[in-house]
Each structure stands twice: as C-alpha cells, then as structure tokens.
Motif scaffolding. Structure first.
Motif, PDB file in Angstrom:
ATOM      1  N   ARG A  19      36.577  45.852  53.606  1.00  0.00           N
ATOM      2  CA  ARG A  19      36.633  44.731  52.653  1.00  0.00           C
ATOM      3  C   ARG A  19      37.296  45.195  51.360  1.00  0.00           C
TER       4      ARG A  19
ATOM      5  N   SER B 116      37.723  43.526  47.501  1.00  0.00           N
ATOM      6  CA  SER B 116      37.337  42.440  46.594  1.00  0.00           C
ATOM      7  C   SER B 116      37.964  42.745  45.237  1.00  0.00           C
TER       8      SER B 116
ATOM      9  N   LEU C 279      31.081  40.538  44.968  1.00  0.00           N
ATOM     10  CA  LEU C 279      31.425  39.385  44.136  1.00  0.00           C
ATOM     11  C   LEU C 279      30.532  39.303  42.907  1.00  0.00           C
TER      12      LEU C 279
ATOM     13  N   THR D  74      39.876  35.566  41.610  1.00  0.00           N
ATOM     14  CA  THR D  74      39.135  36.604  42.331  1.00  0.00           C
ATOM     15  C   THR D  74      39.376  36.416  43.821  1.00  0.00           C
TER      16      THR D  74
ATOM     17  N   ASP E 119      38.394  37.852  47.783  1.00  0.00           N
ATOM     18  CA  ASP E 119      37.436  38.591  48.609  1.00  0.00           C
ATOM     19  C   ASP E 119      37.991  38.607  50.023  1.00  0.00           C
TER      20      ASP E 119
ATOM     21  N   ASP F 287      37.888  39.980  53.757  1.00  0.00           N
ATOM     22  CA  ASP F 287      37.090  40.569  54.827  1.00  0.00           C
ATOM     23  C   ASP F 287      38.038  40.998  55.945  1.00  0.00           C
TER      24      ASP F 287
ATOM     25  N   TRP G 275      39.626  35.558  54.381  1.00  0.00           N
ATOM     26  CA  TRP G 275      39.558  35.805  52.948  1.00  0.00           C
ATOM     27  C   TRP G 275      39.535  34.524  52.139  1.00  0.00           C
TER      28      TRP G 275
END
Length: 341
Positions: A111, A113, A280, A309, A311, A313, A321
């Motif tokens: 991941r 982020s 997060l 932002t 994130d 995966d 994502w």
C-alpha cells in the motif's frame, strides 16, 4: 479553506505526445494565467533563465527523451506561454531548492498512501487525468496546471504505482536530467525494477523521494534519487513514512534544506506509526498545530497546502485506489486499475 473549495477536475488526454501536452496546457491555461505567472514561485524560477546548466538540461532531454520534449512543446502551446518558460518551470526543483512542492507518504508492503502538498494558489484548479499515449502505457495521474504529469501520484496500466515527494537538494554543480522529466519517464515502466533501472541508467539533476509498488507484488520500495546516488529500501514488513528530506544512509552527504514543516511531519508521522495508527488517519493528522501533516493553513511555513490524498491498495491483481479531497472521509474518485467509478 474547506474541501468544497478543493474540487478535483477530470481530464482524458490521448494521442501523440504533442497532442497530450496540448490537452494538458489547455486544461491548465486559466489557472496559469490567473495565478501561476503572477506568483512569487514563478518569478523565482524565471530568474534562472540564464543559468549555465540550462543548455545541458535541454540537450540531455533531447538525447534521452525526445518524446517528453514533444509533451512540453504541446504544453506550452496549450498554455500560450513561451516554450522556454514552460521548460524552466518544469525544472523548478532542479534549480531552486525552495520550489513549492511538498508531500507526505506512508509506505506499507502492499500500500502507498500519500498527501499531495503544493501551491495553495492552485486549490480548486488541480485534477486527475487519464493519459493514453499512442506508444506507451496509459496511466492516471494527479495534475498541476502548467506541469507535466508524473511528479505527484500515478498508477499506470501495468499496475505500477508511484508517489513522489519533494527533496530540497541544494543546487547541483553539474547538469543531469531534470527530475520531473525523469519521473514522467518512469510512467512508461512495466515493473518497479524497470523504473529503478531507468533512474540508475540516466544522469540526474535534482532529488526526489519515490514510493514505488505494483499490484500483486509483496513489497513496495522507498527510493531516493539525487545527482550522487539512487538508493533503494524495500518495505516488506514495518511501515515507513517519508516527508520532504532525504533519509537514506546513501544520501547522508546530500546538501539539502530540511524545513521545519518537513522535520515536524517526519517526527509526528513516525510517532503515529509507532502507535499503529492507520495510514489515512496519519495523513489527516493536525495534532501539531504549527506544522501539521494535513496542511490547510494560509500561513503554512513552506507556503504549501494539501490538495489531495491518495490511498493505493496493491494487494490485488489490479490497483484498487481512492483519491480524497483534503481531510475528507468520502472519496472524490475510486479506481480499479485505471477504471474510475
């Protein structure tokens, strides 16, 4: 500033590299006319017009990545700005250590982020683009008006995900390829190994930190590159956090500026990692009232704000994502691979 003022537009650009640059320029022209060319950052970078390294930067780009030259030419045409100025703006971090590009990344084994921090004058004018060149992998990237894609966060059709953090390296003595051109080129890679090999094979001017991963792979990579070295650390177990200064042992002699914001975000983020805080929640953290990780203050000490932002995966066959407006808990965009929903 509220999330309502931080809309993220969508652009679909395809065709030749000149066509793609032209679309990017037309998309960002209004924001550049209204803000960028009147900003202190623009003035600071344009003051380097006669920097002795500029001819070498141009020559290296022509030698190694002439297709990026075409994107820059199209970008300048779409912006209706001088090609020399657009080229210089896309070399800003190579020539000026205090260019307004920030960011914080949390790296986990599968991941990535990332807070995208940049010029708050672009709040509401940034976006996401699906770029489909006729001769290279398609990708989705966060965009700033006036800049090439690839120096923010992006995922390409091979499942390669890249996040980019500014490193404020002091001016190098010799020329290499501009860092934003290198990260644009990385989006043509099929694997992390190819991306890292590309960095190692080319001369480099400025410095960046990259989070690199691929859908279905078991680890991600923390990569710092500078003129002196390309250093790689594999993230297979414990998570890591990276703000805006080089941390790897191989870069310990890198002349760099570590701002208070970067230092505080690094320290606070590492403390939150030790508390097993979700990624997060780390990126939304404002406990440090002066130098928070989530940056929304008009008096930010680096003159940067969080603009989005991401994130990402990477545990499945495709990157799964989401992209949020700053501080939001509901995504503005969801992606499975490059498919938006």
């Amino acid at each position: 500033m509220t999330s309502d003022s931080l809309s993220l537009s969508w652009l679909d650009a395809h065709g030749s590299h000149h066509d793609i640059g032209l679309a990017l320029g037309r998309w960002g022209a209004r924001a550049c006319r209204q803000h960028l060319i009147h900003s202190d950052a623009w003035a600071q970078v344009m003051a380097h017009r006669h920097h002795p390294a500029i001819p070498a930067l141009r020559a290296l780009l022509h030698q190694h990545f002439p297709w990026i030259e075409q994107e820059l030419a199209g970008l300048a045409a779409g912006l209706e700005l001088a090609p020399e100025d657009v080229f210089l703006w896309n070399c800003r971090g190579d020539l000026w250590a205090l260019a307004p590009d920030g960011c914080t990344t949390v790296l986990a084994p599968q991941r990535l982020s990332h807070n995208e921090d940049g010029d708050p004058g672009f709040a509401g004018a940034c976006g996401l683009a699906k770029i489909r060149p006729i001769d290279a992998p398609a990708f989705v990237s966060f965009l700033y008006p006036g800049s090439l894609p690839g120096h923010t966060f992006a995922v390409n059709q091979a499942g390669l995900a890249i996040t980019v953090n500014n490193v404020r390296a002091r001016q190098a003595q010799a020329a290499g390829l501009p860092r934003m051109m290198l990260t644009r080129a990385l989006l043509t890679a099929q694997t992390p190994a190819q991306a890292i090999a590309l960095l190692q094979a080319h001369p480099r001017m400025g410095a960046f930190h990259l989070g690199i991963g691929q859908a279905g792979a078991k680890g991600t990579f923390s990569v710092e590159f500078s003129q002196q070295a390309v250093s790689i650390q594999t993230v297979r177990q414990a998570r890591r956090l990276h703000a805006n200064h080089a941390l790897h042992d191989a870069q310990q002699d890198l002349p760099q500026i570590i701002t208070a914001s970067s230092s505080h975000r690094q320290s606070r983020g590492e403390a939150l990692l030790d508390q097993d805080t979700a990624a997060l929640d780390i990126l939304r953290d404002t406990a440090d009232a002066v130098e928070p990780i989530l940056r929304l203050s008009p008096t930010d000490t680096d003159q940067e704000n969080t603009l989005a932002t991401a994130d990402i995966d990477l545990s499945g066959e495709l990157a799964d994502w989401v992209v949020y407006r700053p501080g939001d808990h509901q995504p503005a965009y969801r992606f499975n691979g490059l498919h938006a929903s």
